[in-house]
Design a protein around this motif. Structure first.
Motif, mmCIF file in Angstrom:
data_model
loop_
_atom_site.group_PDB
_atom_site.id
_atom_site.type_symbol
_atom_site.label_atom_id
_atom_site.label_comp_id
_atom_site.label_asym_id
_atom_site.label_seq_id
_atom_site.Cartn_x
_atom_site.Cartn_y
_atom_site.Cartn_z
ATOM 1 N N LEU A 1 6.987 22.812 -22.243
ATOM 2 C CA LEU A 1 7.724 22.710 -20.980
ATOM 3 C C LEU A 1 6.921 21.923 -19.942
ATOM 4 O O LEU A 1 7.467 21.076 -19.224
ATOM 5 C CB LEU A 1 8.074 24.113 -20.454
ATOM 6 N N ASP A 2 5.613 22.183 -19.888
ATOM 7 C CA ASP A 2 4.766 21.452 -18.929
ATOM 8 C C ASP A 2 4.784 19.950 -19.216
ATOM 9 O O ASP A 2 4.873 19.134 -18.300
ATOM 10 C CB ASP A 2 3.312 21.958 -19.000
ATOM 11 N N GLU A 3 4.680 19.604 -20.502
ATOM 12 C CA GLU A 3 4.678 18.184 -20.867
ATOM 13 C C GLU A 3 6.032 17.530 -20.544
ATOM 14 O O GLU A 3 6.084 16.400 -20.067
ATOM 15 C CB GLU A 3 4.343 17.996 -22.354
ATOM 16 N N LEU A 4 7.116 18.269 -20.819
ATOM 17 C CA LEU A 4 8.446 17.732 -20.493
ATOM 18 C C LEU A 4 8.569 17.530 -18.980
ATOM 19 O O LEU A 4 9.069 16.497 -18.519
ATOM 20 C CB LEU A 4 9.547 18.675 -20.996
ATOM 21 N N ASP A 5 8.071 18.508 -18.232
ATOM 22 C CA ASP A 5 8.112 18.385 -16.767
ATOM 23 C C ASP A 5 7.321 17.162 -16.315
ATOM 24 O O ASP A 5 7.654 16.522 -15.315
ATOM 25 C CB ASP A 5 7.537 19.647 -16.100
ATOM 26 N N GLY A 6 6.257 16.849 -17.061
ATOM 27 C CA GLY A 6 5.440 15.684 -16.727
ATOM 28 C C GLY A 6 6.076 14.374 -17.168
ATOM 29 O O GLY A 6 5.443 13.321 -17.087
ATOM 30 N N THR B 1 18.215 19.226 -22.828
ATOM 31 C CA THR B 1 17.086 18.922 -23.693
ATOM 32 C C THR B 1 17.620 18.617 -25.088
ATOM 33 O O THR B 1 18.553 19.269 -25.531
ATOM 34 C CB THR B 1 16.137 20.149 -23.787
ATOM 35 N N GLU C 1 16.620 12.913 -20.510
ATOM 36 C CA GLU C 1 15.319 13.011 -19.858
ATOM 37 C C GLU C 1 14.301 13.741 -20.751
ATOM 38 O O GLU C 1 13.177 13.306 -20.920
ATOM 39 C CB GLU C 1 15.545 13.776 -18.549
ATOM 40 N N ARG C 2 14.741 14.879 -21.311
ATOM 41 C CA ARG C 2 13.810 15.767 -22.020
ATOM 42 C C ARG C 2 14.056 15.705 -23.528
ATOM 43 O O ARG C 2 15.063 16.206 -24.022
ATOM 44 C CB ARG C 2 13.958 17.195 -21.495
ATOM 45 N N GLN D 1 5.294 27.241 -23.233
ATOM 46 C CA GLN D 1 4.840 26.769 -21.936
ATOM 47 C C GLN D 1 4.268 25.356 -21.968
ATOM 48 O O GLN D 1 4.593 24.514 -21.133
ATOM 49 C CB GLN D 1 3.820 27.746 -21.326
#
Ligand code: ASP
Ligand code: MG
Length: 419
Positions: free
Chosen positions: A136-141, A17, A48-49, A133
């Motif tokens: 992290l959710d947005e990065l995962d998306g 990241t 990616e992140r 959180q």
């Protein structure tokens, strides 16, 4: 430092990241915002992140402060936070929209939405916790997350700000919490320099500095990074890179020191001309007298710097110290009262002095550095009025109109001029 990350930087579980922070001058116009979006897009090609932290555009924060004072001479700090946090709240969606224009999925978040929880001290809040959180959710998306720097929220959901320049601190704290490899601070200078290039034309960008050197340089007037950001970086070993948003240059990496033996003893020269000197003449030399003076100043929130107390003669002594020149008038009246109460002879002040410092962690283990500073100044006919030293720094008070000469002479004497 109130905030303790639950994460350790070396934790292997965090996917690669990058955290990149862009300062106000890098975002001052729509063109610059577009330029920032392009830089982010480039990063996105290899990482990616990506989490971006933004300051307010240009001088927005100053303008909002001025607006507040135009309607109330003493605005309450809670309302000031509601107002000035808006600067970053505006910049984040603008950067995000520019990213959308480049075809990059991105979302903006306020400090509150990003999970930055702070103390209740408005205008000077400290980060107490980060609940990452949502990020992290947005990065995962698959989205770039653009966070409004400088701001957070208390437990009671009041909006707070972290002090002027605080978006650096937001960025480094997020980098730690997210387990980033490095925190990039993009600004309008190429990096941290060996001296102020406006004064020392041969100054150049330092490739690397350790955290303590950066903290000393920052405390001595090099305004490139918020000191608390450096403190957090040091506490967690988070590498911080200061670099330009306008040119392609690696900038300065601030990290744990390595290979110190090979490095120059002195890394940088710092100067400050906002300095004035106050002397309490013939104060009685007994316990509590100096305390009375400095307590009176502390009660008025006046910062005291270099202090010199002379040898006493017939039970009396002179005490000299420096304050910011901008505090001089206020400090004089406070000290005059204290001097009267302790029975000192009088108070003198000088507003024509400045401060020159050499900084480097090699100073500790190298005899003769202090002597070399003094002989260099002497050779240039620069009189030293006061001296203070720290583990990795030496500061001399000299005439204000000789500060620039002193900076150039010391820069050359410690071989910082680029060959
Ligand atoms: N916008 C805020 C300030 O100007 C915070 C920052 O720039 O870091 O102080
Ligand atoms: Mg700013």
């Amino acid at each position: 430092m109130a905030w303790r990350s639950k994460r350790s930087v070396s934790e292997p579980s965090a996917p690669p990241t990058v955290v990149q922070k862009f300062g106000g001058s890098s975002l001052a116009t729509p063109d610059r915002i577009f330029n920032v979006a392009r830089r982010i897009a480039e990063t996105r090609q290899t990482v990616e992140r990506v989490v971006v932290v933004v300051s307010a555009m240009g001088d927005t924060t100053d303008e909002l402060m001025a607006l507040a004072r135009a309607v109330n001479a003493e605005p309450r700090s809670r309302e000031l936070d509601m107002l000035v946090s808006a600067g970053e709240t505006i910049a984040a969606p603008l950067v995000t929209m520019a990213l959308h224009g480049l075809g990059i999925e991105a979302i903006s978040l306020t400090g509150f939405q990003a999970g930055i929880r702070t103390s209740r001290v408005h205008q000077k809040a400290r980060i107490v916790d980060i609940v990452p959180q949502r990020i992290l959710d947005e990065l995962d998306g698959g989205r770039v997350v653009v966070v409004a720097g400088f701001q957070g929220a208390t437990e009671d959901l009041d909006i707070t700000t972290l002090g002027r320049g605080g978006s650096d601190t937001s960025a480094v704290a997020l980098a730690v919490e997210l387990g980033a490899q490095e925190c990039d601070i993009f600004t309008d200078v190429t990096g941290v320099m060996t001296a102020d290039p406006r004064v020392v034309p041969s100054a150049h960008v330092l490739e690397m500095l350790d955290y303590t050197e950066m903290l000393e340089l920052a405390a001595l007037g090099a305004r490139v990074l918020h000191p608390r950001a450096v403190e957090i970086g040091a506490a967690y070993g988070m590498p911080i890179r200061v670099r330009s948003s306008l040119e392609v240059h690696p900038g300065t990496l601030i990290c744990r020191s390595q290979g110190m033996e090979q490095r120059p003893v002195v890394r940088g020269i710092a100067q400050e001309t906002n300095v004035a000197k106050i002397t309490v003449i013939e104060a009685p030399d007994r316990p509590g007298v100096a305390a009375a003076i400095f307590e009176a100043l502390a009660a008025e929130h006046i910062n005291v710097d270099t202090v010199v107390q002379n040898v006493s003669h017939r039970g009396r002594t002179d005490v000299s110290f420096t304050v910011a020149a901008t505090d001089l008038a206020h400090a004089e009246s406070v000290v005059q009262k204290a001097a009267d109460s302790i029975g000192a002879e009088g108070v003198q002040s000088a507003d024509d002095i400045g401060k020159i410092s050499v900084v480097g962690s090699g100073i500790m283990g190298t005899p003769g550095v202090f002597a070399r500073v003094l002989s260099t100044l002497a050779e240039n006919g620069i009189n030293v009025e006061m001296i203070s030293t720290g583990e990795i720094r030496m500061t001399c008070i000299v005439a204000r109109d000789r500060v620039a000469d002193a900076a150039r002479a010391l820069h050359a004497a410690f071989e910082l001029d680029r060959a």
